[in-house]
Write a protein that holds these residues in place. Structure first.
Motif, mmCIF file in Angstrom:
data_model
loop_
_atom_site.group_PDB
_atom_site.id
_atom_site.type_symbol
_atom_site.label_atom_id
_atom_site.label_comp_id
_atom_site.label_asym_id
_atom_site.label_seq_id
_atom_site.Cartn_x
_atom_site.Cartn_y
_atom_site.Cartn_z
ATOM 1 N N GLY A 1 34.311 29.732 53.633
ATOM 2 C CA GLY A 1 33.692 31.021 53.350
ATOM 3 C C GLY A 1 34.248 31.639 52.097
ATOM 4 O O GLY A 1 34.980 31.008 51.337
ATOM 5 N N PHE A 2 33.876 32.896 51.878
ATOM 6 C CA PHE A 2 34.325 33.692 50.732
ATOM 7 C C PHE A 2 33.660 33.203 49.449
ATOM 8 O O PHE A 2 32.832 33.889 48.875
ATOM 9 C CB PHE A 2 35.853 33.678 50.618
ATOM 10 C CG PHE A 2 36.397 34.470 49.464
ATOM 11 C CD1 PHE A 2 35.961 35.755 49.229
ATOM 12 C CD2 PHE A 2 37.339 33.922 48.611
ATOM 13 C CE1 PHE A 2 36.451 36.498 48.156
ATOM 14 C CE2 PHE A 2 37.843 34.653 47.529
ATOM 15 C CZ PHE A 2 37.392 35.936 47.322
ATOM 16 N N VAL A 3 34.020 32.025 48.959
ATOM 17 C CA VAL A 3 33.324 31.365 47.851
ATOM 18 C C VAL A 3 33.138 29.903 48.242
ATOM 19 O O VAL A 3 33.808 29.408 49.142
ATOM 20 C CB VAL A 3 34.118 31.464 46.524
ATOM 21 C CG1 VAL A 3 34.217 32.902 46.049
ATOM 22 C CG2 VAL A 3 35.495 30.834 46.650
ATOM 23 N N PRO A 4 32.229 29.175 47.584
ATOM 24 C CA PRO A 4 31.998 27.778 47.957
ATOM 25 C C PRO A 4 33.288 26.954 47.910
ATOM 26 O O PRO A 4 34.041 26.998 46.940
ATOM 27 C CB PRO A 4 30.996 27.298 46.895
ATOM 28 C CG PRO A 4 30.274 28.535 46.480
ATOM 29 C CD PRO A 4 31.304 29.622 46.520
ATOM 30 N N GLY A 5 33.520 26.199 48.974
ATOM 31 C CA GLY A 5 34.668 25.318 49.025
ATOM 32 C C GLY A 5 35.973 25.951 49.441
ATOM 33 O O GLY A 5 37.005 25.273 49.495
ATOM 34 N N TYR A 6 35.955 27.248 49.775
ATOM 35 C CA TYR A 6 37.178 27.952 50.155
ATOM 36 C C TYR A 6 37.439 27.716 51.637
ATOM 37 O O TYR A 6 36.713 28.204 52.494
ATOM 38 C CB TYR A 6 37.007 29.446 49.878
ATOM 39 C CG TYR A 6 38.266 30.286 49.995
ATOM 40 C CD1 TYR A 6 38.946 30.688 48.847
ATOM 41 C CD2 TYR A 6 38.749 30.698 51.218
ATOM 42 C CE1 TYR A 6 40.084 31.489 48.935
ATOM 43 C CE2 TYR A 6 39.893 31.474 51.328
ATOM 44 C CZ TYR A 6 40.549 31.871 50.177
ATOM 45 O OH TYR A 6 41.677 32.654 50.265
ATOM 46 N N GLY A 7 38.488 26.941 51.926
ATOM 47 C CA GLY A 7 38.809 26.630 53.309
ATOM 48 C C GLY A 7 39.906 27.527 53.854
ATOM 49 O O GLY A 7 40.992 27.598 53.284
#
Length: 235
Positions: free
Chosen positions: A134-140
């Protein structure tokens, strides 16, 4: 023990809640539910988003009634068994831990009553489960960080955090895949790309994966193509 509940989120979105608290032990159940629900809904599934304790299920309401969707979910939950603990990929992420690119390294150490070297050792000393994206693409969103290292978010978020920044907030840790605003405590930086369009838009980290950080020197970081531009601290 799971106590599943199905909650209405919107006309064609249902929230499947398996747990009420975040725990590493949730992931085998979340992963099992994710796979079983994808199979149960097939082409009538529009989107399915697993998270720490829930799965958000968006279905085609032209192909299924609300009651039929509930029935499919209930059948899955009745026979749900946890997935194997090692089903996700394990990623080793090399990190250059240094105050020039990790300005909150000293803050985390001071709160914990540790040296910065000990903070690095402890941050690298366990595997972290990827709970959600979530938050930005690819943010784990990963966890759980050792309790001694848990540090609140910054009072004043940064307007721009460099890509590759490795950070802590409370008992979670994460890597910023793209330059973005952020209020987490930055400990260091990695040169590993977390989100590449060259990889067909797929993020490196997925829910259920595990991550282990490994400390490297500045020379090694530079050899890997890392950006050594300093990041200023936030008061």
């Amino acid at each position: 023990m799971i106590r599943p509940r199905i909650e209405l989120a919107s006309m064609d979105v249902l929230m499947v809640r398996l747990f009420d608290t975040i725990d590493e032990g949730n992931m085998p159940w979340i992963l099992a539910a994710d796979r079983a629900l994808r199979e149960a809904f097939g082409e009538l599934l529009i989107d399915l988003v697993p998270s720490y304790t829930t799965l958000m299920l968006h279905y085609d309401c032209l192909g299924l009634t609300h009651y039929e969707a509930l029935q499919r979910i209930e059948r899955v939950l009745e026979r749900l068994e946890p997935a194997g603990a090692e089903l996700g990929q394990c990623h080793e992420i090399p990190v250059w831990y240094d105050p020039s690119v990790g300005p909150e390294l000293a803050r985390v150490a001071e709160r914990a009553g540790l040296t910065t070297d000990e903070v690095v050792r402890r941050h690298c000393g366990r595997d972290y489960h990827v709970f959600a994206l979530g938050f930005v693409p690819g943010y784990g969103f990963m966890g759980l960080v050792e309790e001694a290292l848990a540090t609140p978010r910054l009072d004043t978020p940064r307007r721009k955090v460099p890509a590759g920044s490795v950070a802590i907030a409370e008992r979670q840790t994460a890597i910023y895949p793209l330059p973005s605003p952020g209020g987490w405590n930055i400990l260091g930086r990695t040169a590993v790309p977390l989100f590449e369009h060259a990889r067909r838009g797929e993020p490196l980290l997925l829910p259920g994966d595990r991550v282990r950080f490994a400390a490297i020197s500045r020379d090694e970081f530079e050899r890997q193509g890392g950006d050594t531009t300093p990041l200023e601290s936030v008061s």
